[in-house]
Design an enzyme around this catalytic site. Structure first.
Site, mmCIF file in Angstrom:
data_model
loop_
_atom_site.group_PDB
_atom_site.id
_atom_site.type_symbol
_atom_site.label_atom_id
_atom_site.label_comp_id
_atom_site.label_asym_id
_atom_site.label_seq_id
_atom_site.Cartn_x
_atom_site.Cartn_y
_atom_site.Cartn_z
ATOM 1 N N SER A 1 -42.669 4.067 -86.427
ATOM 2 C CA SER A 1 -43.721 4.991 -86.014
ATOM 3 C C SER A 1 -43.897 5.050 -84.512
ATOM 4 O O SER A 1 -44.614 5.920 -84.017
ATOM 5 C CB SER A 1 -45.055 4.605 -86.657
ATOM 6 N N ASP B 1 -46.726 2.439 -71.760
ATOM 7 C CA ASP B 1 -45.776 2.538 -72.865
ATOM 8 C C ASP B 1 -45.472 3.996 -73.224
ATOM 9 O O ASP B 1 -45.736 4.446 -74.333
ATOM 10 C CB ASP B 1 -46.311 1.789 -74.085
ATOM 11 N N HIS C 1 -40.936 1.533 -74.767
ATOM 12 C CA HIS C 1 -40.104 0.542 -75.437
ATOM 13 C C HIS C 1 -39.066 1.209 -76.345
ATOM 14 O O HIS C 1 -38.204 0.527 -76.907
ATOM 15 C CB HIS C 1 -40.953 -0.471 -76.207
#
Length: 929
Positions: free
Chosen positions: A137, A54, A23
């Site tokens: 993060s 991811d 993402h």
């Protein structure tokens, strides 16, 4: 489109590979920089993003890092164990480097769900810990005590202070393939599995024999994989069902996601044998493994301000629909349908079925520009409802091109899909207007003078917040095709006007005149286009309305149905429309008419007529301020029809109106207040004689920055008379239209002052030139800016910016003035174009700007001519669209000495950032980077 920041870490220092989240690396076009620990900056581009999981890899040039040793962090997924201490090292909360501590509490959590229309991982375990990370993060390494990466930070829950980490098993495999220069094979049977403990699988029918076998083979195992979603028409749709318990593949017991994925990835294009249990019965089926990359979009189409791609496996899985159809990924422009956007899938265009992007391209290439076609679509969130919309093909403002992902360069390569077919000639039609009941009186005949107007604006300028507006206009000269309409419907001249006559035929229109202060515009159509349709010119009454007059409100209500009713004028008062924080057009210096019927507030467009059906006023919508909930207030008020006559009469004589203006805004002051400001009894008596029904005078509320009157008139001056006449009505200010100068008596600080004030010519063109650079739309300050600002730092005003553009990324905010480019002053658009023409592609440009509150700032904006070229739009009535597109022919030189694009490509990019407002930021309170 968006701009954000996140984290990543180097996993191959020699090849310059950075691991981060999918993402972050994005499924679509990506432009980014990596900032190292010593604050050296390098360009990065994606070389791989996993279709499901991811994670993705960014590439950089290690030789560009001069002052820091580049080292890699080893990937050691097998060291992730419950209870170990970990550190999450990354750009938490945008703090560049934060080190957060925690301990792994779980290794077998199902992938978290973040929402329907966003990216979600699946078919993998996630690690769970409590380390309280926040935004920024994403992509951080999860480090053990030995400095190894045991997981990848991916998301979290702020409510529970829980973080989710992606295991690195499949990441390490993908990295190995990339290091070897091989494609990363990924397989799928279009089925989502979830890990269920044995107590749940027993309830689903797991047999005792199978459970015993699994427990004997894997003594520490506590559950199995269960089919959660089987996509219709997918490879497994005929064999598996939701609730089936996976036992083995090709004879190998499968209870975890890693061996499941390993089996699928090794057998792309091959047949596998699956053993599953359903209700206690074993089922053995053979399924062909599909290439997962084949159902992951790597191309999209731009057309008419919209972007479309093949429906992705990601979204299809979220809503359990077949991986088929064309998905409107950016619903704007011609493919912005009515209602909330819940993910639209196009079924057919112009009665031709659309199964994929190739079908879409083939069909659209055959349809002429400006053609109106039916589009059948449905929402991915509601497959039971099919909708149809008639859209107008738009090929004249934006381009029709295909973008294909190139993992070698990190760019999406553009290919033109051909020039538009010319619009078809208009075939005149003859239609009839609605016949209303005779009881409505003569005013009902005015419906044969009224038309419905739709205005599409491809680029938001002048601070206007919408890209589409609908309303009704009044035909004031059928012979010349002249229509008067609210400026809340037609705020500026860049756009496509569609005029609907008798609810039957639609003809194109043009913007003829925009009144700079009053809330009306004159638009036109070609009378030949309407054939023999009995459209009439409205009869104008010479009588001005006053309080207590009976009138007929002839209008269209919120359902666009005609209404006609008798009512009473409750008041005619000078009102001030509140101004907005971001300057945009608002009607000023107006006498507003209000009516004694609540129905008037349901009607945004109409007319006020006398008993003989003659027009005495216009009923218009006025754009007001933005409220705290983010919505724009609109006011429905009447306007004297005499207000338009100084503009209409020259046009009826074949002349363009040449009016003059004082460039001031006034507001009424009552006598009680005026007395305390120094107004004498003599002047009070003069006001009472001049206007027995309304005792007030006008105060200068604002003067226009840079105007001649601003150097003579002052704010808070009370206007006593103009050319010897006491001014108590707004329309009495119309004397300014024809005079080159006016003799004005004002009361200034309790002293009468006689002034000779020159007027200035006003243009009815509105903004007629636009420069687009770095994704920002710039033009000369429009009238609302000049009214609200005390100073004028430059004549280069930032009106809007596109999300995801360099201007958005580096903090250029709408309502700024650009004063310098790389130290070169930019007092106007010409100097701006000369300055940016010298800037190299992919290099930082130092931009000195001034905020609307007069706070200077310096920005560093990195150009990107591939996605955000420089363009100029100039109003030109000789052009079919009314605007001429100008682009510098020579390609800009890239920082590495190579041309960023050819001259031909540059011309093709002319309107690359002429966009519908769905992706455009215009309000400075939304300017967070």
């Amino acid at each position: 489109p968006e701009t954000s920041e996140a984290s990543g870490f180097i996993v191959d220092a020699e090849r310059g590979l950075i691991l981060t989240n999918r993402h972050v690396a994005c499924a679509g076009p990506f432009v980014g920089e990596a900032v190292c620990h010593d604050h050296e900056e390098v360009d990065v581009f994606p070389v791989y993003r996993d279709p499901v999981h991811d994670f993705g890899f960014l590439k950089f040039d290690p030789s560009k890092i001069k002052y820091m040793e580049v080292t890699s962090i080893p990937l050691v997924p097998e060291m992730a164990k419950v209870g170990i201490d970990i550190r999450v090292v990354g750009n938490d909360a945008g703090e560049k480097l934060s080190i957060l501590s925690g301990s792994i509490s779980r290794l077998d959590r199902n992938a978290p769900e973040y929402g329907d229309l966003t990216y979600n991982d699946f078919n993998t375990f996630y690690l769970q810990a409590a380390s309280s990370t926040s935004g920024g993060s994403s992509g951080s390494p999860v480090i053990d005590i030995n400095g190894n990466a045991v997981a990848l930070q991916a998301g979290g829950s702020l409510k529970a202070a829980t973080d989710f980490f992606l295991p690195l098993d499949r990441v390490r495999r993908a990295l190995t393939f990339i290091q070897e220069g091989k494609p990363v094979a990924r397989g799928t049977i279009q089925t989502q599995f979830l890990y269920r403990p044995f107590d749940e699988t027993r309830r689903l029918g797991l047999s005792q024999e199978t459970e015993a076998l699994v427990r004997a083979s894997f003594p520490e195992e506590i559950g199995m994989l269960v089919a959660e979603t089987v996509l219709p028409k997918g490879p497994a749709s005929s064999f598996l069902e939701e609730g089936d318990i996976l036992v083995s593949i090709n004879g190998e017991l499968i209870t975890k996601f890693v061996p499941l994925e390993d089996c699928l990835d090794r057998n792309v294009g091959k047949e596998i044998e699956i053993l599953a249990e359903r209700g206690g019965e074993q089922r053995r089926v053979k399924v062909t493994v599909q290439d997962l990359h084949s159902i992951t979009p790597d191309r999209y189409v731009e057309i008419g301000g919209s972007k479309l791609n093949n429906l992705s496996y990601q979204l299809a899985r979220s809503f359990c629909v077949p991986v088929s159809g064309v998905y409107v990924s950016e619903p704007s422009g011609m493919f912005r349908f009515d209602g909330p956007d819940r993910g639209w899938i196009i079924s057919s265009i112009d009665n031709q079925a659309i199964h994929n992007l190739d079908d879409f391209i083939e069909v659209m290439q055959t349809i002429p520009d400006r053609e109106r076609i039916p589009v059948v679509y449905y929402s991915i969130g509601d497959v039971h409802t099919t909708s149809v919309a008639v859209v107008q093909v738009e090929r004249h403002w934006s381009r029709f091109r295909l973008a294909v992902r190139n993992d070698k360069t990190g760019l999406w390569d553009f290919t033109s899909l051909g020039a538009p077919l010319p619009p078809k000639p208009i075939v005149p039609s003859t239609v009839k207007f609605l016949e209303l009941d005779e009881s409505l009186g003569p005013a009902k005949e005015l419906f044969s003078c009224m038309v419905k107007v739709s205005y599409y604006m491809p680029c938001r300028i002048d601070g206007f917040p919408k890209s589409r507006k609908y309303g009704a206009g009044l035909v004031v000269d059928a012979e010349r095709g002249l229509i008067v309409i609210s400026r809340n419907i037609v705020p500026f001249a860049m756009g496509d006007l569609s005029i609907t006559i008798a609810d039957s035929i639609i003809v194109p229109g043009k913007v003829v005149y925009l009144h700079p202060t009053h809330n009306f515009a004159i638009i036109s159509y070609n009378p030949k286009d309407v054939g023999g349709t009995p459209i009439q010119s409205a009869k104008i009454s010479p009588v001005n309305l006053v309080q207590g007059h009976q009138v007929s409100l002839v209008a269209f209500n919120h359902n666009q149905r005609p209404i006609c009713l008798r009512t009473v004028v409750t008041d005619i008062t000078s009102v001030t429309i509140p101004h907005n924080g971001t300057p945009r057009f608002r009607g000023i210096n107006l006498d507003a008419i209000t009516l004694d019927t609540p129905l008037a507030q349901q009607c945004s467009s109409g007319v006020l007529a006398d008993s003989e059906g003659r027009v005495q006023g216009l009923w218009l919508s006025y754009l007001g301020e933005r409220n705290n909930s983010g919505r724009d207030n609109e006011y429905y008020l009447g306007l004297h029809i005499s207000t338009i006559m100084p503009v209409l009469q020259p046009m009826q004589e074949g002349l363009y109106p040449k009016l003059r203006n004082l460039n001031i805004e006034v507001m009424p002051v009552q006598m009680a207040q005026a007395r305390h400001m120094g107004l004498t009894d003599t002047w009070v008596k003069k006001v009472e004689e001049a206007n027995p029904s309304r005792h007030h005078i006008f105060m200068v509320r604002r003067t226009e920055t840079g105007s001649v009157s601003a150097s003579i008139l002052q704010e808070l001056d009370l206007i006593l008379s103009i050319n010897g006449k006491v001014i108590t009505r707004m329309y009495e200010l119309d004397v300014q239209y024809d005079a080159t100068e006016l003799d004005i008596v004002v009361l200034r600080k309790k002293v009468e002052v006689k002034l000779t004030v020159p007027t200035e010519p006003i243009s009815g063109q509105g903004t007629n030139r636009l420069v687009i650079w770095a994704g920002a739309m710039m033009h000369e300050p429009h009238k609302a800016v000049l009214q609200q600002s005390k100073t004028l730092p430059s004549r280069v005003y930032v009106s809007a910016r596109s999300k995801g553009s360099p201007s958005y990324m580096y903090g250029m905010v709408p309502t700024m003035w650009i004063t310098h480019i790389n130290g070169t002053p930019t007092p106007d658009l010409d100097s701006l174009l000369i300055a940016v023409k010298k800037c190299q592609d992919n290099s930082y440009v130092r931009v000195k700007a001034m905020s609307f509150d007069m706070v200077p700032t310096v920005l560093s904006i990195k150009t990107n001519m591939h996605y955000w070229p420089t363009a100029e739009m100039v109003r030109d009535d000789n052009e079919e669209s009314g605007w001429r597109k100008v682009v510098d022919a020579p390609a800009l030189t890239a920082a590495n000495g190579e041309s960023s694009m050819t001259a031909e490509e540059d011309r093709d990019e002319t309107v690359a950032v002429i966009v519908d407002g769905e992706e455009v930021d215009m309000e400075d309170d939304n300017a967070g980077n």
